[in-house]
Scaffold this motif. Structure first.
Motif, short mmCIF file in Angstrom:
data_model
loop_
_atom_site.label_atom_id
_atom_site.label_comp_id
_atom_site.label_asym_id
_atom_site.label_seq_id
_atom_site.Cartn_x
_atom_site.Cartn_y
_atom_site.Cartn_z
N ARG B 317 0.85 -1.20 0.00
CA ARG B 317 0.00 0.00 0.00
C ARG B 317 0.88 1.25 0.00
O ARG B 317 0.57 2.25 -0.64
CB ARG B 317 -0.97 0.01 1.18
N GLY B 318 1.99 1.15 0.71
CA GLY B 318 2.93 2.28 0.74
C GLY B 318 3.40 2.67 -0.66
O GLY B 318 3.33 3.84 -1.02
N HIS B 321 0.74 4.39 -2.84
CA HIS B 321 0.41 5.76 -2.44
C HIS B 321 1.61 6.70 -2.43
O HIS B 321 1.47 7.88 -2.10
CB HIS B 321 -0.26 5.75 -1.06
N SER B 322 2.80 6.19 -2.79
CA SER B 322 4.02 6.97 -2.53
C SER B 322 4.17 8.19 -3.43
O SER B 322 4.87 9.13 -3.07
CB SER B 322 5.26 6.07 -2.66
N GLY B 350 -4.29 3.78 7.64
CA GLY B 350 -3.44 4.34 6.58
C GLY B 350 -2.50 3.31 6.02
O GLY B 350 -2.08 3.39 4.86
N SER B 353 0.78 4.12 4.31
CA SER B 353 0.71 5.33 3.48
C SER B 353 1.07 6.63 4.21
O SER B 353 1.67 7.50 3.59
CB SER B 353 -0.66 5.44 2.81
N VAL B 356 4.82 7.63 3.65
CA VAL B 356 5.21 8.15 2.33
C VAL B 356 4.44 9.43 1.99
O VAL B 356 4.95 10.28 1.27
CB VAL B 356 5.01 7.08 1.22
N ILE B 357 3.24 9.57 2.53
CA ILE B 357 2.47 10.80 2.28
C ILE B 357 3.15 11.99 2.96
O ILE B 357 3.22 13.08 2.39
CB ILE B 357 1.01 10.65 2.75
N VAL B 438 -4.51 14.21 -0.77
CA VAL B 438 -4.27 12.80 -0.53
C VAL B 438 -5.29 11.93 -1.26
O VAL B 438 -6.43 12.34 -1.42
CB VAL B 438 -4.41 12.48 0.98
N TYR B 440 -6.71 7.64 -1.54
CA TYR B 440 -6.72 6.39 -0.79
C TYR B 440 -7.36 5.28 -1.62
O TYR B 440 -8.52 5.41 -2.05
CB TYR B 440 -7.52 6.56 0.52
N TYR B 612 -10.84 4.88 -5.71
CA TYR B 612 -10.06 5.72 -4.79
C TYR B 612 -10.96 6.77 -4.14
O TYR B 612 -11.87 7.30 -4.77
CB TYR B 612 -8.92 6.43 -5.55
N MET B 721 -4.55 10.27 7.22
CA MET B 721 -3.36 10.04 6.39
C MET B 721 -2.53 11.27 6.04
O MET B 721 -1.32 11.23 6.05
CB MET B 721 -3.76 9.28 5.13
#
Lengths: 290, 763
Positions: B317-318, B321-322, B350, B353, B356-357, B438, B440, B612, B721
């Motif tokens: 997931r990271g 969303h990076s 999160g 995420s 990295v967010i 952001v 998701y 998303y 997040m």
């Protein structure tokens, strides 16, 4: 988990007698907010607990001319709620102590934790102790053999250690009321805006004549093994005109007076720097105020 | 619609505020024993001997079990089977379970644990993720201490940077975060009939617990029943780790054949249960002078702790969303989950995420500063729009609300004026405002595809009330309320007539975990499917009563009537009674499989998630330059969740998540010394109080999802997040400094002020 005998004396004499007999084997419970944590963590394993929480004789605020005498079993809320007689007295005659009581712990803790417990716990982060330093408080301690007075500044010797003998109990906290020109404050700082233990704290008392403080006393919390005085800062401000410049200088001096450590709450550097900010926050309102 | 879109009261609110709700520790059974866990005191050591004889001899002790006493497998299955229930040959972190004790009282169990003698031979520990990858590091997982490596390759990264006029490279660090749920972990295991096991406890994922208990006891899945009790918060912290707690209780129940209760203390919970992964992130972005992103290259490491648990999926997931919600043609990402001798990290709102967010959004804010451009304008140039491709080259064909959330948040917060009026010279206080945008990915995505299904059961009773069951759980997020609203709307009955049966593995098939903000979409759709035959039966029966063709009938105001002629109507209640009278089957099941997702592990390209959700956060702060203290004045958060089935709960989620994100950005920090957590309680692990809470301005934006129930998308994690980088951006705006590490404690802020002063003097 515990094989502990609990003693709940009805009078101070009974309590002192139990202390005299059991000496170091017993832990004293006043509010219990520190003691119960230590019992749970097994950092102390006493044979008995002397529960003095029911001793009404040790719960009082007495006004005797220029002197205030506070019973050690008064809770922090009882001493800081301005809508009560006791709280109003403290607010008028020892506002720095009222503030210390008001910002200690959480509402739940303030409802049960006692000022005596805060003193005997002898932590450098105890919020009532710096105010008691600047108020010049003397502590009345009693044993079966009699009583003696100890200056608050001589009481704690190290974190959690003090000069109280195993036979003794703290039975009174005595200090001079503020006179008309006396001003005082207590400021602390932590990781959030409520329910926190101080990273640094500053208590101040002085007599204000419109642009000069005299009789200045300053005490610092959380920056040494015990609460300490800041004598150089106090001497500098004493009888010296308060200006933006002298205030800045005082803030620089106070930063050199702590001996803080790095721990899980903060750093040496930060604790020093904010001592100045805490002093400034308290004294700024006096600048330009006649 | 009658019930959908209404802020009805929480279905479980009354029970919770009056103390009637029964949490794990409130459950007791006749003959019940109490369990305690013996834990490792070293981060890495060989176990030479575990001597339980003194513990067993203590009166009141019924069982002491070690790895050798496990009848089934000594494995807690998550992704890779590297984690034992009880350490056997080596301990891998401080707090790792070694043995369990059941006794007549919790005190005796505790005392027995103290009497277990463990002889260790200490081994060198791996504690730092950067060193862990070095050749000279001890190896605790395979030959490189890497549990997982995921990557994205899109376009041509060299070419992307060639097109850039400005390139910015920074290193970011983010901390552990502790879930701090109100209710600590707890389970009661109840053996029945000598051959089955029932589990009652606080959890997010009953089907995970069922699998773990079956594995450990050797019982068939069919003989393990798991019932979720009222759950006092979870936030991801009750995703996989309750399997450990249940396994420990079940092992003792198996041996004693008596019910066993195991409730963790707060300290035990904090040292041994999962956390948000700390991260190290190297982030490089290229942008043209007119503000168009050309390339993003990221390398990041997650500190996974001693066992792999969920790290691989968290890392996945990271990476998705990076890059953030931006249109970037050239992308290269490499991410590693690194093994260390510390507590295993796992799921937290999160899910890989927020780390990295924080980096991506700070990077965006600093690029905007370098371009001398308003960060909001810089966002609008680069934000993903309908028809764009994500970093994984997924085509966004509908429900893309990011632009609308940005517009709404900017307007509501009066961004433009406040952005101009930063700083200030009034005493020591400086003001600032900052933002983050952001996105998701809803649900498990391609990373958890095989579990992306859910079941539901609905029964319409003769008194006009309905009960339903689903496989996902209520943990405080509001699922019970939202799903009750859906059932009420579907069946045409009042909201108060709907009751959700506690989540129980014997009621519905394995519906996957309650994670990834998936319950509304997955269980909501399964319920709609279960209600469909009931609606059909009701309409058919109404048609018979009215002498009309059912296809022209509709539900309205607890009536069924002819669409064109509302006066030709029959009360729903009469229809329901009639259905029961005519022996119609008034209970049905629903089964929903998520829309397709796809993933190529070599290129990191594919349809990562089926939809998303989108958000813009704007934070306003005051910073005291003499103390470094930050006061967050206001958080404006505009969210697109497709459809707010319950706007009141949506706003609650936004406010709670924003506060949790603010804690992450400003004050929360798990302190570890030589592998030992030194602040395992709430006097030293500091989370925001109500006094720290700012003013919240939640804003709902609805861009419907065509496969969502009533257009809804999941969004429960999203409010947390992006809040940390919005807050640090506001601090940076107030002070003219940059912050590349959170939490932005007063200590770090004063340091940054000093550093900026020095840089100004030198530069």
């Amino acid at each position: 988990m515990f094989d502990i005998k609990i003693y709940k004396p009805k009078t101070l004499d009974d309590a002192l007698e139990i202390k005299a007999n059991l000496l170091n084997d017993i832990a004293v419970l006043a509010g219990g907010t520190d003691l119960t944590i230590r019992l749970k963590e097994k950092t102390i394993i006493p044979k008995g607990i002397l529960d003095i929480s029911g001793l009404e004789d040790l719960k009082f605020v007495l006004e005797d001319n220029a002197i205030l005498n506070i019973g050690p079993l008064c809770t922090h809320n009882e001493l800081s709620d301005r809508h009560t007689d006791w709280g109003a007295l403290i607010d008028s005659y020892a506002p720095e102590l009222g503030e210390g009581c008001r910002v200690l712990g959480s509402p739940q803790i303030r409802n049960i934790a006692t000022i005596g417990g805060n003193i005997v716990n002898s932590s450098p982060v105890g919020d009532t102790i710096p105010p008691l330093f600047v108020l010049g408080a003397r502590l009345k301690v009693q044993s079966l053999k009699g009583e003696r007075y100890v200056d608050i500044a001589d009481f704690a010797t190290a974190p959690g250690k003090n000069v109280l003998k195993p036979t003794e109990l703290l039975t009174g906290i005595v200090f001079e009321k503020h006179r008309k020109k006396d001003r005082g404050f207590f400021n602390k700082i932590g990781q959030r805006r409520a329910l926190f233990i101080a990273k640094s704290s500053v208590a101040f008392k002085g007599s204000w004549n419109g642009d000069i403080f005299s009789g200045v006393k300053i005490a610092l919390g959380a920056v040494a093994p015990t609460v300490i005085f800041a004598p150089e800062t106090a001497a500098f401000l004493n009888d010296n005109k308060l200006t933006r410049d002298t205030l800045d200088q005082a803030c620089n001096i106070i930063r050199t007076e702590g001996r803080p450590i790095n721990d899980l709450r903060s750093t040496v550097q930060y604790r020093r720097v904010v001592l100045g900010a805490l002093l400034k926050k308290g004294l700024l309102p006096f600048l330009g105020k006649k | 619609m009658r019930v959908i879109g209404k802020g009805v009261n929480r279905e479980d609110g009354y029970e919770k505020v009056t103390g009637r709700a029964l949490f794990a520790d409130d459950h007791s059974f006749p003959g019940m024993l109490y369990a305690r866990v013996k834990r490792s005191i070293y981060p890495h050591a060989r176990i030479l001997e575990i001597d339980t004889s003194r513990a067993k001899a203590l009166p009141g002790v019924l069982a002491v079990a070690t790895a050798r006493d496990i009848p089934g497998m000594n494995v807690v299955h998550v992704v890779i089977d590297d984690q034992p229930l009880l350490a056997d040959k080596t301990v891998m972190y401080v707090g790792e379970p070694l043995a369990v004790v059941a006794a007549e009282t919790p005190e005796i169990a505790e005392q027995a644990c103290d009497l277990i003698d463990v002889k260790y031979s200490k081994l060198p520990a791996v504690l730092d993720i950067l060193k862990a990858r070095g050749k000279s590091s001890p190896k605790i997982y395979k030959d490189n201490n890497v549990f997982a490596h995921h990557k994205i390759r899109k376009g041509n990264i060299e070419e992307g940077f060639k097109k850039a006029d400005i390139v910015l490279e920074q290193i970011y660090r983010t901390p552990y975060q502790e879930h701090a749920y109100l209710e600590p972990q707890g389970m009661v295991a109840v053996p029945r009939y000598g051959s089955t096991m029932e589990i009652y406890g606080t959890m997010q994922c009953p089907f995970y617990v069922q699998q773990a208990v079956a594995d450990i006891t050797g019982l068939d899945l069919s003989r393990v029943r798991v019932v979720q009790t009222y759950t006092g918060g979870a936030f991801g912290g009750k995703e996989d780790v309750p399997s450990l707690v249940a396994g420990q209780a079940a092992l003792l129940a198996y041996h004693t054949q008596r019910p066993v209760k195991l409730i963790y203390s707060r300290e035990e919970d904090i040292i041994s249960m999962s956390k948000r992964h700390p991260a190290w992130i190297k982030y490089r972005s290229g942008v043209t002078k007119d503000g168009k992103l050309t390339a993003v290259e990221i390398e990041f490491l997650f500190d996974s702790g001693a066992y792999s648990t969920l790290s691989s999926v968290v890392l996945w997931r990271g990476i998705v969303h990076s890059v953030g919600p931006y249109n970037v043609p050239h992308v290269k990402v490499d991410a590693y989950a690194v093994a260390t001798n510390k507590v295993p990290c796992g799921a937290f709102r999160g899910f890989g995420s927020p780390q990295v967010i924080f980096a991506a959004e700070t990077q965006m804010n600093e690029l905007a500063a370098k371009l001398d451009m308003d960060p909001a304008q810089f966002r609008s140039i680069n934000l993903l729009q309908e028809g764009d491709l994500t970093a994984t080259s997924q085509l966004l064909d509908h429900s893309v609300g990011i632009g609308d959330t940005l517009k709404a948040a900017l307007g509501s917060s009066n961004w433009r004026d406040k952005r101009k009026g930063s700083g200030g010279t009034d005493g020591s206080v400086r003001k600032g405002i900052g933002l983050s945008t952001v996105f998701y990915g809803v649900g498990l995505g391609a990373g958890g595809k095989q579990m992306a299904r859910a079941g539901a059961y609905v029964q319409l009773l003769r008194d006009g009330s309905a009960q339903f069951a689903v496989g996902t759980t209520e943990m405080g997020q509001g699922m019970r309320t939202v799903l009750s609203q859906i059932v009420a709307e579907q069946l045409g009955i009042p909201y108060k007539k709907v009751y959700m049966i506690e989540t129980d593995t014997s009621r519905v098939p394995d519906s996957g975990p309650t994670v990834a903000s998936r319950a509304t979409v997955m269980s909501g759709n399964a319920l709609i499917k279960a209600c469909a035959p009931l609606r059909e039966i009701l309409l058919k029966r109404a048609g018979i009563i009215l002498g009309q063709d059912p296809q022209f009938l509709i539900f309205q105001d607890e009536m069924i009537h002819l669409e064109e002629h509302p006066e030709i109507a029959v009360p729903l209640m009469k229809v329901i009674e009639d259905c029961h009278h005519h022996r119609e089957n008034m209970s049905h099941e629903g089964w929903f499989i998520s829309p397709e997702t796809s993933w190529d592990p070599e290129t990191g390209q594919g349809k990562a998630y089926f939809i998303y959700s989108w958000a813009t956060n704007i934070a306003e702060v005051e910073v005291d330059i003499e103390t470094g203290q930050v006061k967050v004045l206001k958080i404006t958060a505009a969210h697109d969740m497709g459809k707010a089935i319950n706007p009141l709960l949506v706003e609650g989620q936004i406010e709670g998540g924003a506060l949790q994100g603010m804690g992450y950005g400003l004050m929360e920090e798990v302190l570890v010394d030589e592998g030992r957590i030194i602040n395992p309680n709430f006097s030293t692990y500091i989370i925001p109080t109500v006094i720290d809470a700012p003013e919240f301005q939640p804003i709902i934006v609805e861009k419907p999802f065509r496969d969502g129930p009533y257009g809804a998308k999941g969004f429960g994690e999203l409010p947390l997040m992006g809040v940390a980088p919005a807050v640090t951006a506001a601090i940076s705006h107030a002070l003219g400094i940059t912050l590349h590490e959170i939490p932005a404690t007063p200590e770090r802020i004063l340091e940054a002020i000093q550093a900026a002063k020095k840089a100004n003097l030198n530069g």
